[in-house]
Design an enzyme around this catalytic site. Structure first.
Site, mmCIF file in Angstrom:
data_model
loop_
_atom_site.group_PDB
_atom_site.id
_atom_site.type_symbol
_atom_site.label_atom_id
_atom_site.label_comp_id
_atom_site.label_asym_id
_atom_site.label_seq_id
_atom_site.Cartn_x
_atom_site.Cartn_y
_atom_site.Cartn_z
ATOM 1 C CG LEU A 39 -58.477 76.571 -8.873
ATOM 2 C CD1 LEU A 39 -58.632 77.606 -9.995
ATOM 3 C CD2 LEU A 39 -59.620 76.730 -7.881
ATOM 4 C CG ASP A 40 -52.781 76.724 -11.730
ATOM 5 O OD1 ASP A 40 -52.629 75.631 -12.296
ATOM 6 O OD2 ASP A 40 -52.842 77.802 -12.333
ATOM 7 N NE ARG A 41 -48.218 74.651 -4.890
ATOM 8 C CZ ARG A 41 -47.845 75.881 -4.500
ATOM 9 N NH1 ARG A 41 -48.377 76.443 -3.435
ATOM 10 N NH2 ARG A 41 -46.957 76.558 -5.180
#
Length: 178
Positions: A39-41
């Site tokens: 899950l992207d930053r």
């Protein structure tokens, strides 16, 4: 063991900090678990972690077509044409996306405050979309929405398969049944 974790904004989906961003090691997660997917930053929400390599591969594999539901705050008002394009699938640089279940929705009742908050602009309308995908291309929801003229301002993954964030505050986790 399978862990549901509500990943806060600006936290990496790994156990090692990079570039000054905090990582998963600061949340008291059990030893020996690893993220099943990413899950992207700059995204928030559901991240599953497991100590079982086969389970990790099954959750993360696009072949498994495990549904993932997201809430996206988009800039602009989604018209019927944009929503239909997302439902059919759009062509991105890395290929055609699978059809998505998409609907405009009200602000989610369970929504928590984000730090930092989304920038508010009086002259720009924003709306929430609920999208369910069965694949996981890199930054797919953001790229799909941008493709139809709806830049994403905030992105929360609500669920992966049968597991959702009900009652799970940002930074909190719980063990779930595989």
């Amino acid at each position: 063991m399978l862990i549901a974790f509500n990943k806060p904004m600006n936290v990496l989906s790994q156990f090692t900090s990079e570039g000054g961003w905090p990582a998963l090691n600061g949340f008291g997660l059990p030893k020996g678990v690893y993220a099943a997917g990413r899950l992207d930053r700059d995204s928030e929400g559901m991240l599953l972690l497991t100590d079982n390599g086969k389970q990790q591969a099954r959750i993360a594999s696009p072949r498994a077509k495990m549904p993932k539901t997201y809430y996206a705050l988009v800039e602009g008002v989604p018209g019927a044409e944009a929503l239909e394009a997302l439902r059919v699938g759009v062509t991105l640089k890395d290929g055609q996306t699978r059809p998505a279940h998409v609907a405009a929705t009200d602000v989610p009742e369970w929504l928590w405050q984000r730090d930092p908050p989304v920038r508010f602009r009086k002259t720009v309308t924003d709306r929430w979309l609920r999208l369910t995908l069965t694949e996981g291309k890199n930054r797919q929801v953001r790229r799909m929405c941008a493709h139809v003229g709806l830049p994403v301002l905030r992105l929360i993954r609500w669920s992966i398969g049968p597991h959702d964030l009900t009652g799970l505050a940002p930074g909190a986790w719980r063990e779930v049944t595989p």
